[in-house]
Scaffold this motif. Structure first.
Motif, PDB file in Angstrom:
ATOM      1  N   ILE A 184       0.821  -1.210   0.000  1.00 11.49           N
ATOM      2  CA  ILE A 184       0.000   0.000   0.000  1.00 11.49           C
ATOM      3  C   ILE A 184       0.860   1.268   0.000  1.00 11.49           C
ATOM      4  O   ILE A 184       0.718   2.129  -0.874  1.00 11.49           O
ATOM      5  N   ILE A 185       1.756   1.375   0.984  1.00 17.14           N
ATOM      6  CA  ILE A 185       2.505   2.623   1.133  1.00 17.14           C
ATOM      7  C   ILE A 185       3.491   2.824  -0.011  1.00 17.14           C
ATOM      8  O   ILE A 185       3.573   3.908  -0.601  1.00 17.14           O
ATOM      9  N   LEU A 186       4.264   1.776  -0.318  1.00 15.84           N
ATOM     10  CA  LEU A 186       5.315   1.916  -1.322  1.00 15.84           C
ATOM     11  C   LEU A 186       4.781   2.328  -2.690  1.00 15.84           C
ATOM     12  O   LEU A 186       5.355   3.237  -3.323  1.00 15.84           O
ATOM     13  N   PRO A 187       3.706   1.720  -3.219  1.00 13.08           N
ATOM     14  CA  PRO A 187       3.205   2.199  -4.523  1.00 13.08           C
ATOM     15  C   PRO A 187       2.742   3.648  -4.505  1.00 13.08           C
ATOM     16  O   PRO A 187       2.863   4.354  -5.509  1.00 13.08           O
ATOM     17  N   ILE A 188       2.219   4.109  -3.356  1.00 15.41           N
ATOM     18  CA  ILE A 188       1.725   5.484  -3.292  1.00 15.41           C
ATOM     19  C   ILE A 188       2.875   6.484  -3.251  1.00 15.41           C
ATOM     20  O   ILE A 188       2.815   7.543  -3.891  1.00 15.41           O
ATOM     21  N   ILE A 189       3.946   6.171  -2.508  1.00 13.57           N
ATOM     22  CA  ILE A 189       5.059   7.103  -2.392  1.00 13.57           C
ATOM     23  C   ILE A 189       6.131   6.857  -3.451  1.00 13.57           C
ATOM     24  O   ILE A 189       7.150   7.564  -3.460  1.00 13.57           O
ATOM     25  N   LEU A 190       5.923   5.881  -4.328  1.00 12.07           N
ATOM     26  CA  LEU A 190       6.943   5.576  -5.333  1.00 12.07           C
ATOM     27  C   LEU A 190       7.268   6.767  -6.230  1.00 12.07           C
ATOM     28  O   LEU A 190       8.450   6.989  -6.545  1.00 12.07           O
ATOM     29  N   PRO A 191       6.292   7.563  -6.695  1.00  8.82           N
ATOM     30  CA  PRO A 191       6.667   8.760  -7.468  1.00  8.82           C
ATOM     31  C   PRO A 191       7.588   9.700  -6.701  1.00  8.82           C
ATOM     32  O   PRO A 191       8.509  10.285  -7.283  1.00  8.82           O
ATOM     33  N   ALA A 192       7.361   9.853  -5.395  1.00  6.24           N
ATOM     34  CA  ALA A 192       8.248  10.698  -4.594  1.00  6.24           C
ATOM     35  C   ALA A 192       9.635  10.080  -4.469  1.00  6.24           C
ATOM     36  O   ALA A 192      10.649  10.787  -4.478  1.00  6.24           O
ATOM     37  N   LEU A 193       9.700   8.752  -4.356  1.00 10.38           N
ATOM     38  CA  LEU A 193      11.001   8.085  -4.287  1.00 10.38           C
ATOM     39  C   LEU A 193      11.771   8.268  -5.587  1.00 10.38           C
ATOM     40  O   LEU A 193      12.984   8.515  -5.571  1.00 10.38           O
ATOM     41  N   LEU A 194      11.074   8.142  -6.713  1.00 10.55           N
ATOM     42  CA  LEU A 194      11.735   8.350  -7.998  1.00 10.55           C
ATOM     43  C   LEU A 194      12.205   9.796  -8.150  1.00 10.55           C
ATOM     44  O   LEU A 194      13.321  10.052  -8.619  1.00 10.55           O
ATOM     45  N   SER A 195      11.365  10.736  -7.744  1.00 10.47           N
ATOM     46  CA  SER A 195      11.756  12.146  -7.823  1.00 10.47           C
ATOM     47  C   SER A 195      12.952  12.436  -6.921  1.00 10.47           C
ATOM     48  O   SER A 195      13.882  13.143  -7.314  1.00 10.47           O
ATOM     49  N   GLY A 196      12.918  11.883  -5.709  1.00  8.75           N
ATOM     50  CA  GLY A 196      14.040  12.076  -4.797  1.00  8.75           C
ATOM     51  C   GLY A 196      15.312  11.449  -5.317  1.00  8.75           C
ATOM     52  O   GLY A 196      16.413  12.016  -5.170  1.00  8.75           O
ATOM     53  N   TRP A 197      15.188  10.262  -5.940  1.00 10.48           N
ATOM     54  CA  TRP A 197      16.377   9.595  -6.482  1.00 10.48           C
ATOM     55  C   TRP A 197      16.985  10.408  -7.620  1.00 10.48           C
ATOM     56  O   TRP A 197      18.202  10.599  -7.682  1.00 10.48           O
TER      57      TRP A 197
END
Length: 282
Positions: A184-197
């Motif tokens: 649940i959490i990881l798919p929702i915050i994945l765009p933020a993780l990609l942007s941060g990376w």
């Protein structure tokens, strides 16, 4: 309507021209035949071939790419953990201090950060024998240190917008916390993780000041080589290199945008209730 359109259009056009016109000129002059970067001597691709023959520049590119990849990956891990602590752990003792220490590298001058890290590495080497010398490892640690702050801010904003009732509903249905995070959490915050990376990767690839303090022989990064060569005069090879970097970064940004858009659409489809067939009644 006409006034608003003309003003907003003028501001947008001026901003885009100010940002991208120098890049466009640099791309055009990367195909310049002349050695003088300000004098057009005809169309040629020889500087791209010269770039491929420059072993020092290629070694610096490979070094910077490895450091940027490792720094961005570690910064995403540490920044995500820090964001979870600030958002999900509530107001604990030292919460304000912890948040201030996480975001301090955002406003800290790079000279101060580089000097403090240099003194830290020298002291650690004398006390515990690590690091034995300055090189790729020290540059990686230094870049991870300041990139973590940027990732933490991006993930923090995403977590604060997330509806926590979705996680609570999943745990009420018997899902363990680990499964809730990955499903649940990881798919929702994945765009933020990609942007941060991507942000951390770009910052690490672009850094000059901090790397100059903590690098050593055999760990020269691309910005250091470019800065040294530019001081002796701008070479058209630098224009060719910058053009390739712009194309590569643009490609990565497009792929990340496309992937993040797909993830958001998939997550939205999972959250939306299924449509009732026509004529169905409770």
């Amino acid at each position: 309507m006409a006034k608003r359109f003309s003003f907003s259009t003028a501001v947008m056009v001026l901003g885009l021209v100010f940002l991208y016109l120098p890049m466009l000129i640099m791309v055009i002059y990367s195909f310049n035949e002349s050695r003088l970067v300000t004098v057009w001597g005809g169309f040629s691709t020889k500087w791209y071939l010269e770039l491929l023959r420059d072993e020092q520049l290629l070694a610096a590119i490979w070094m910077s790419l490895r450091i940027a990849f490792m720094s961005a990956t570690m910064a995403v891990v540490l920044g995500t953990l820090a964001a979870f602590v600030m958002v999900r752990f509530g107001r604990f003792r030292g919460h304000t201090l912890f948040g201030g220490m996480i975001t301090a590298p955002l406003v800290m001058p790079e000279v101060i950060t580089g000097l403090s890290l240099l003194l830290l590495f020298v002291s650690m080497g004398q006390m515990i024998g690590f690091p034995t010398d300055r090189g790729m490892t020290t540059v990686w640690i230094a870049h991870t240190t300041f990139c973590t702050a940027y990732v933490a801010v991006v993930v923090n904003a995403r977590l604060r917008e997330m509806d926590i009732s979705i996680e609570e509903a999943a745990m009420d249905l018997g899902a363990p916390p680990v499964k809730v995070f990955f499903v649940i959490i990881l798919p929702i915050i994945l765009p933020a993780l990609l942007s941060g990376w991507l942000l951390a990767f770009t910052l690490s690839l672009d850094d000059l000041v901090i790397a100059s303090f903590v690098s050593g022989p055999g760990s020269t990064t691309l910005p250091m080589v470019v800065f040294s060569s530019v001081r002796l005069g701008v070479s058209p090879k630098i224009n060719a290199l910058a053009t390739l970097i712009i194309l590569t970064v643009s490609l990565f940004v497009f792929i990340a945008w496309w992937f993040a858009r797909r993830v958001e659409q998939r997550a939205q489809q999972q959250l939306d209730p299924p449509e009732q067939p026509a004529g169905a009644s409770g």
